[in-house]
Write a protein that holds these residues in place. Structure first.
Motif, PDB file in Angstrom:
ATOM      1  N   TYR A   1       2.201   8.828  -7.780  1.00  0.00           N
ATOM      2  CA  TYR A   1       1.242   7.773  -7.449  1.00  0.00           C
ATOM      3  C   TYR A   1       1.104   6.819  -8.630  1.00  0.00           C
ATOM      4  CZ  TYR A   1      -0.420  10.824  -3.674  1.00  0.00           C
ATOM      5  OH  TYR A   1      -0.506  11.612  -2.558  1.00  0.00           O
TER       6      TYR A   1
ATOM      7  N   ASP B   1      -3.484   4.312  -6.499  1.00  0.00           N
ATOM      8  CA  ASP B   1      -3.572   5.109  -5.282  1.00  0.00           C
ATOM      9  C   ASP B   1      -2.334   4.962  -4.401  1.00  0.00           C
ATOM     10  OD1 ASP B   1      -5.929   6.234  -5.907  1.00  0.00           O
ATOM     11  OD2 ASP B   1      -7.170   4.832  -4.776  1.00  0.00           O
TER      12      ASP B   1
ATOM     13  N   GLU C   1       1.270   5.784  -3.238  1.00  0.00           N
ATOM     14  CA  GLU C   1       2.330   6.786  -3.352  1.00  0.00           C
ATOM     15  C   GLU C   1       3.681   6.079  -3.269  1.00  0.00           C
ATOM     16  OE1 GLU C   1       5.130   9.758  -1.833  1.00  0.00           O
ATOM     17  OE2 GLU C   1       3.560   9.523  -0.318  1.00  0.00           O
TER      18      GLU C   1
END
Ligand SMILES: Nc1ncnc2c1ncn2[C@@H]1O[C@H](COP(=O)(O)OP(=O)(O)OP(=O)(O)O)[C@@H](O)[C@H]1O
Length: 274
Positions: free
Chosen positions: A97, A100, A102
């Motif tokens: 990550y 936030d 990914e």
């Protein structure tokens, strides 16, 4: 002290959903708004008999607004970790990550954009273009992206890095330290979520190296950046808030408020006697 303890907790936490206290404490969601983290990250190069497990189940947080050093013997997986977190290499399994986001969920195009907009790099070889002035080298990421800099931020970066009187010089007209400062300014100009520095002092004499380390420190303390630095140098690691030690693709230790002596001792324990 509080900061170091916080950073340690955050690094030691299971980097997944369990990363509550530290990340939440800095005003982010439990997953952390800034910085970067890996969750059970494994990277295998090659297949069959040729397979090399460069990273083996690594869960680590590179906390927002912290300076983290990554150390370990040659072949421990430091560069691989940096390249995976920077989106330059895919994970074999596990997750990475940035903030936030990914990385594995992104298309190539969006990953390229994230790299350009949210990640800064400083390499040992400064990678400046010889025909461009310092100013044009600094602005290159924005020129390539077709965006224009935030004037105020650019002025701040130039002031903090003391480059005001060098902006019209070409790399060949600057010292190694000045070139590294330009490289750092280029990494910072987009206000990246995280700056990766790969042996940023490797090519510099000790005085200039110390200057660059102070500037990385200032980037964290004065500009609020997040910095992760791969280094073999205990003195360089002494400028960081914490050191993550890798060996054989695994995290074997995390040290807060490192001093060169303690780092050296730990490296000796890992058989890294360079
Ligand atoms: N592209 C690749 N293909 C195959 N194996 C690789 C590749 N890149 C790295 N490796 C292997 O993965 C392991 C970790 O390498 P990595 O470069 O991440 O280590 P490092 O800790 O950065 O080492 P150094 O301090 O020597 O730079 C090593 O065994 C290396 O040989």
């Amino acid at each position: 002290m509080g900061n170091a303890a916080e950073a340690r907790r955050s690094i030691n936490d299971e980097a997944g959903g369990g990363a509550t206290g530290a990340a939440a404490g800095r005003g982010g969601a439990a997953t952390g708004e800034g910085g970067a983290r890996t969750v059970h990250l494994t990277k295998v190069y090659g297949t069959g008999d040729m397979a090399v497990r460069a990273l083996d189940d690594v869960s680590v947080v590179l906390p927002e607004r912290r300076f983290t050093a990554i150390m370990g013997p040659s072949g421990a997986g430091k560069s691989t970790l940096m390249h995976c977190v920077a989106g330059l290499e895919d994970a074999t399994s596990g997750k990475v990550y940035v903030g936030d986001q990914e990385l594995g969920a992104l298309s190539d195009r969006r990953l390229t954009r994230l790299r350009r907009e949210r990640i800064g790099f400083v390499f040992q070889a400064f990678n400046l273009l010889p025909t461009l002035t310092a100013r044009d080298n600094i602005l290159l990421p924005m020129t390539l992206a077709g965006t224009s800099p935030d004037r105020e931020w650019l002025d701040t970066v130039v002031r903090v890095l003391k480059l005001g009187d060098r902006l019209s010089h070409r790399p060949s007209e600057m010292s190694g330290g000045q070139q590294q400062r330009v490289a750092l300014a280029r990494a910072l100009v987009t206000r990246p979520q995280i700056v990766f520095a790969d042996e940023p002092t490797g090519n510099l004499d000790s005085r200039t190296g110390a200057e660059v380390l102070t500037l990385l420190r200032n980037a964290v303390d004065d500009l609020g950046q997040t910095v992760a630095m791969v280094t073999h140098d205990p003195v360089a690691a002494g400028h960081a808030d914490s050191v993550v030690f890798l060996a054989d693709g695994r995290i074997v230790d995390v040290m807060d408020a490192p001093t060169p002596d303690r780092v050296l001792d730990r490296m000796r324990g890992l058989g890294d006697l360079r």
